[in-house]
Design a protein around this motif. Sequence first.
Motif, mmCIF file in Angstrom:
data_model
loop_
_atom_site.group_PDB
_atom_site.id
_atom_site.type_symbol
_atom_site.label_atom_id
_atom_site.label_comp_id
_atom_site.label_asym_id
_atom_site.label_seq_id
_atom_site.Cartn_x
_atom_site.Cartn_y
_atom_site.Cartn_z
ATOM 1 N N ARG A 211 0.819 -1.139 0.097
ATOM 2 C CA ARG A 211 -0.122 -0.126 -0.179
ATOM 3 C C ARG A 211 0.843 1.175 0.080
ATOM 4 N N VAL A 212 0.515 2.137 -1.031
ATOM 5 C CA VAL A 212 1.157 3.562 -0.990
ATOM 6 C C VAL A 212 0.066 4.681 -0.812
ATOM 7 N N GLY A 213 -0.140 5.360 0.157
ATOM 8 C CA GLY A 213 -1.003 6.184 0.274
ATOM 9 C C GLY A 213 -2.278 5.793 0.794
ATOM 10 N N GLY A 214 -3.622 6.318 0.575
ATOM 11 C CA GLY A 214 -4.681 6.082 1.442
ATOM 12 C C GLY A 214 -5.373 4.733 1.050
ATOM 13 N N MET A 215 -6.548 4.722 1.466
ATOM 14 C CA MET A 215 -7.213 3.460 1.420
ATOM 15 C C MET A 215 -8.498 3.815 0.965
ATOM 16 N N SER A 216 -8.963 2.966 -0.170
ATOM 17 C CA SER A 216 -10.414 3.262 -0.728
ATOM 18 C C SER A 216 -11.469 2.834 0.239
ATOM 19 N N ASP A 217 -12.432 3.448 0.004
ATOM 20 C CA ASP A 217 -14.066 2.857 0.891
ATOM 21 C C ASP A 217 -13.981 1.565 0.769
ATOM 22 N N GLN A 218 -13.972 0.927 -0.589
ATOM 23 C CA GLN A 218 -14.160 -0.453 -0.631
ATOM 24 C C GLN A 218 -13.041 -1.169 0.108
ATOM 25 N N GLU A 219 -11.862 -0.989 0.064
ATOM 26 C CA GLU A 219 -10.867 -1.621 0.916
ATOM 27 C C GLU A 219 -11.055 -1.340 2.487
ATOM 28 N N ARG A 220 -11.599 -0.399 2.849
ATOM 29 C CA ARG A 220 -11.689 -0.297 4.256
ATOM 30 C C ARG A 220 -12.908 -1.011 4.771
ATOM 31 N N GLU A 221 -13.844 -1.160 3.892
ATOM 32 C CA GLU A 221 -15.256 -2.073 4.185
ATOM 33 C C GLU A 221 -14.830 -3.390 4.100
ATOM 34 N N VAL A 222 -13.852 -3.875 3.175
ATOM 35 C CA VAL A 222 -13.429 -5.201 3.190
ATOM 36 C C VAL A 222 -12.798 -5.588 4.471
ATOM 37 N N LEU A 223 -11.810 -4.763 4.906
ATOM 38 C CA LEU A 223 -10.815 -4.906 5.767
ATOM 39 C C LEU A 223 -11.336 -4.620 7.367
ATOM 40 N N PHE A 224 -12.385 -3.800 7.344
ATOM 41 C CA PHE A 224 -12.609 -3.489 8.625
ATOM 42 C C PHE A 224 -13.936 -3.102 8.763
ATOM 43 N N GLY A 225 -14.825 -3.273 7.834
ATOM 44 C CA GLY A 225 -16.354 -3.248 7.986
ATOM 45 C C GLY A 225 -16.902 -4.694 8.351
ATOM 46 N N GLN A 226 -18.261 -4.919 7.756
ATOM 47 C CA GLN A 226 -18.961 -5.786 8.140
ATOM 48 C C GLN A 226 -18.646 -7.105 7.093
ATOM 49 N N THR A 227 -18.157 -6.670 6.011
ATOM 50 C CA THR A 227 -17.696 -8.134 5.116
ATOM 51 C C THR A 227 -17.053 -9.086 5.940
ATOM 52 N N GLN A 228 -16.052 -8.849 6.724
ATOM 53 C CA GLN A 228 -15.430 -9.772 7.231
ATOM 54 C C GLN A 228 -15.878 -10.717 8.567
ATOM 55 N N PHE A 229 -17.098 -10.170 8.765
ATOM 56 C CA PHE A 229 -17.967 -10.586 9.867
ATOM 57 C C PHE A 229 -19.198 -11.691 9.143
ATOM 58 N N GLN A 230 -19.333 -11.557 8.082
ATOM 59 C CA GLN A 230 -20.522 -12.439 7.317
ATOM 60 C C GLN A 230 -19.988 -13.859 7.591
ATOM 61 N N ALA A 231 -20.996 -14.691 7.841
ATOM 62 C CA ALA A 231 -20.873 -16.187 7.753
ATOM 63 C C ALA A 231 -20.449 -16.816 6.667
#
Length: 232
Positions: A211-231
């Motif tokens: 990673r160089v620079g910021g994180m996109s909203d999609q990446e943030r959701e995948v890594l820190f949002g609800q996506t990772q908690f889905q069964a």
Amino acid sequence: MTIEVWTWPTPNGHKVHIALEELGLPYKVVPVNIGAGEQFRPEFLAITPNHRIPAIVDPDGPGGQRLTLFESGAILIYLAEKTGKLLPADPAGRYRALEWLMFQMGGVGPMFGQYGHFHTYAPEQIPYAQDRYAKEVGRLHRVLDKRLSAVSFLAGEAYSIADIATFPWIRNPERRKIDLADYPHLKRWHDTIAARPAVQRGCAVLAENQRVGGMSDQEREVLFGQTQFQAR
């Protein structure tokens, strides 16, 4: 036979890259772009139910049978035992290496990760969390520095998987507002390991994807949002 390494250029991924390079084992990199959610694909979940990198597939595992393995610490122990290298043969030395490996797995990795989350990636600034993890990162550096004031490497006088596990988390200290000059014994250790050709090769694996620079909203959701908690 060639070991498959399902990985991405993170500190935990680098541990396994470095170990494979140090041991001279043939390996094939299978990139798992965690920002794009590739860790949730069925083919990766068939190897690790925890959808975290790294994981390996060794077609020549114990008894010549195919072995899949996840968790970076477990992988390092496996590779060391497979080759008879990077883990002391004497029982006391072995347990010392495992002790510092577990120190990294249970302390350095999780606490540095929390520092990174609350200082860099959290959607809101939480001073209590930032202060808590900054202090813990400093404390862990002091523990390592004290240990390395007495020995050359974490397990003693021999380089081991304990060092390989810890080094990727200590490199790039500026990300945690750490000056290694404040920890002279740790800096000596860091610089010694950073100069090893196998370490340099291991850290170069998939480096173009770091990673160089910021994180996109999609990446943030995948890594820190609800996506990772889905069964799954």
